[in-house]
Design a protein around this motif. Structure first.
Motif, short mmCIF file in Angstrom:
data_model
loop_
_atom_site.label_atom_id
_atom_site.label_comp_id
_atom_site.label_asym_id
_atom_site.label_seq_id
_atom_site.Cartn_x
_atom_site.Cartn_y
_atom_site.Cartn_z
N LEU A 93 25.00 8.51 -14.85
CA LEU A 93 24.26 7.33 -15.29
C LEU A 93 23.09 7.75 -16.20
CD1 LEU A 93 23.94 5.41 -11.90
CD2 LEU A 93 25.54 4.92 -13.76
N LEU A 94 22.64 6.80 -17.03
CA LEU A 94 21.48 6.97 -17.87
C LEU A 94 20.52 5.83 -17.57
CD1 LEU A 94 19.86 7.97 -20.41
CD2 LEU A 94 21.31 6.45 -21.77
N LEU A 148 17.38 -1.24 -4.89
CA LEU A 148 17.35 -0.04 -5.73
C LEU A 148 15.96 0.62 -5.79
CD1 LEU A 148 19.38 -1.40 -8.80
CD2 LEU A 148 20.20 0.15 -7.02
N GLU A 149 14.96 -0.04 -5.21
CA GLU A 149 13.59 0.41 -5.43
C GLU A 149 13.32 1.82 -4.90
OE1 GLU A 149 11.36 -3.96 -5.65
OE2 GLU A 149 11.13 -2.70 -3.85
N THR A 199 24.62 9.09 -10.39
CA THR A 199 26.06 8.85 -10.54
C THR A 199 26.42 7.47 -10.01
OG1 THR A 199 26.66 9.71 -8.35
CG2 THR A 199 26.48 11.32 -10.14
N THR A 200 27.58 7.02 -10.42
CA THR A 200 28.07 5.72 -9.94
C THR A 200 28.35 5.75 -8.44
OG1 THR A 200 30.30 6.45 -10.61
CG2 THR A 200 29.08 5.06 -12.15
N THR A 201 28.63 6.92 -7.89
CA THR A 201 28.88 7.02 -6.45
C THR A 201 27.64 6.62 -5.67
OG1 THR A 201 30.46 8.82 -6.80
CG2 THR A 201 29.55 8.56 -4.58
N ASP A 202 26.48 7.17 -6.08
CA ASP A 202 25.23 6.86 -5.39
C ASP A 202 24.82 5.41 -5.62
OD1 ASP A 202 24.33 9.74 -4.53
OD2 ASP A 202 24.96 9.88 -6.62
N LEU A 203 25.05 4.90 -6.80
CA LEU A 203 24.68 3.52 -7.09
C LEU A 203 25.57 2.54 -6.32
CD1 LEU A 203 22.70 1.89 -8.79
CD2 LEU A 203 24.39 1.88 -10.64
#
Length: 475
Positions: A336-337, A423-424, A315-319
């Motif tokens: 997200l995809l 992001l890794e 989700t955008t929240t986690d990102l």
């Protein structure tokens, strides 16, 4: 049918070569068959097979047997009434009733082929000179020299060159037989047994040649294509093993030959221990397998929230918690995809007792609306480094992957630039849980091993050397 000239030309060429000194010059699958395996194949061809039964069927058929009524000792036969030794007409009916399962002895002859000895006992039943039951048993050693060559089909083949029999102790089990007649029987057996038992050797070689012929054949690779095995060079022979350099030709589903890059240097194959057989699987086959996965699109995957467990939400929240500058004004909680695409063939490394696979990938990150349009957020270029666990079965080498690390760099972004390394860890969890299991399903087809005399490699010891994997199984 192979021409005699063609077979003998190959045999003469083969006789000039010597076993390799540990270098596999081609990209083939090197197989070293211990002489014990050849002995087992010959023994198994006799156990439960029709060979001995066929021999008995020949010599005991009514009035047609070599030693039966009408045969060599029957009325009118060579030694029967009216024959050369007419005095032994009383022995009519003496015939072979049983041939004991031979004990097999195999000796490899470098520069030629095989010395094959079969030690057996022959039982003869008939009527004695006084009309009573007569039973004899004779020990026989069948000695043959067999050449190894290549047939017109390109398969290894064993060819009988010479066969003789040595008659051992003859026992009188039941009945009476005067000394003069005993000598006649002995002379008869000397004449008859080569014609009777040497065909057994030919029949045995026919069975073994079928097994050797199975080395060559088309093996399916599931939805990826197939592998066709052929002999790359003439068979080689030492005093302990026969060596075959088997060339794997990989074909796509459409039937096109797949030609991926081959190693620049020959493979240094470790020596083979006595009483073991060995097969060497080259790096080429690993690279080809993953190359087929890449070209078929089997390494591409769209990862949606449904493919990962709830503890790794997309989700955008986690990102936003990792790279808020990449999301522009997207609302929190939006799905997200991750679209993973592999546009170059993976690289397999075999060295230092370890197998690794490096998969270059492009990762597109998009907002995900199940029934709406997707919006591209940014694109990453990454490299997945995976450890390969190798496990042999009877006829294949199986591969399963586990993620070691994932490194990424930002390729483009619709918003601000950012440090993609943040992001890794998150991406690694996603890849580990959603991507790697999918690839392992596609790898389940395994790398086929050539069929060498039905040798079972399920319990083989596995060694990863420079640019190859060596499987060794005790004979």
């Amino acid at each position: 049918m192979p021409t005699i000239l063609g077979v003998w030309s190959l045999l003469l060429l083969w006789g000039l070569v010597t076993p390799c000194q540990g270098l596999l010059e081609t990209v083939g699958t090197l197989a070293r068959i211990d002489k014990d395996e050849l002995g087992k194949a010959i023994q198994n061809s006799l156990v439960g097979g029709p060979i001995l039964q066929n021999v008995l069927g020949t010599v005991t058929s009514v009035n047609q047997g070599l030693l039966g009524s009408g045969g060599l000792l029957g009325g009118g036969g060579l030694l029967g009434y009216g024959g050369v030794f007419g005095v032994v007409e009383e022995l009519s009916g003496l015939k072979v009733e049983e041939v004991t399962l031979p004990k097999v002895s195999v000796k490899l002859l470098p520069g030629f082929g095989v010395q094959l000895d079969l030690h057996t006992k022959v039982g003869l039943h008939g009527s004695g000179p006084l009309g009573g039951l007569l039973q004899l048993a004779a020990e026989v050693n069948v000695s043959s020299r067999v050449a190894l060559g290549v047939s017109a089909r390109g398969t290894p083949i064993l060819i009988l060159k010479r066969c003789s029999t040595l008659l051992g102790h003859i026992s009188l089990l039941t009945g009476l037989l005067p000394a003069p007649l005993f000598g006649v029987v002995e002379q008869t057996l000397f004449k008859v047994l080569p014609e009777l038992l040497c065909p057994v050797v030919d029949s045995v070689l026919g069975v073994v040649n079928e097994l050797l012929g199975a080395v060559l054949g088309l093996v399916p690779l599931g939805a990826l294509g197939s592998v066709e095995f052929t002999l790359a060079t003439l068979p080689l022979i030492s005093n302990q093993y026969i060596e075959l350099d088997v060339n794997p030709i990989v074909k796509s589903v459409a039937g096109d030959i797949v030609d991926f890059p081959k190693p620049r240097h020959p493979i240094k194959v470790p020596p083979k221990e006595d009483h073991t057989s060995q097969v060497t699987v080259p790096l080429f086959l690993f690279n080809t397998m993953f190359g087929l996965l890449q070209t078929s699109g089997a390494l591409d995957l769209d990862i949606t929230p449904e493919l990962v467990p709830s503890n790794v939400p997309l989700t955008t929240t986690d990102l936003a918690a990792l790279v808020p500058e990449a999301l522009r004004k997207l609302p929190p909680g939006q799905q997200l995809l991750l679209s993973l695409r592999v546009k170059k063939a993976p690289t397999v490394t075999l060295q230092n007792h370890k197998a690794t696979v490096s998969i270059p990938t492009t990762i597109h990150v998009l907002s995900y609306l199940p029934k709406g349009a997707h919006e591209a957020l940014f694109q990453l270029n990454g490299v997945m480094t995976l450890n390969a666990q190798l496990a042999p079965s009877a006829t294949k080498l199986h591969i399963s992957l586990s993620l070691e690390r994932l490194s990424v760099k930002l390729a483009s972004s619709s918003a601000h630039t950012f440090d993609a390394s943040r992001l890794e860890e998150w991406l690694s969890n996603v890849v580990r849980l959603a991507y790697v299991p999918k690839v392992n399903v596609n790898l389940d087809v395994g790398i086929p091993l050539p069929k060498i005399l039905n040798v079972n490699f399920a319990n083989a010891a596995l060694a990863i050397i420079e640019n190859a994997v060596v499987l060794t199984v005790s004979s």
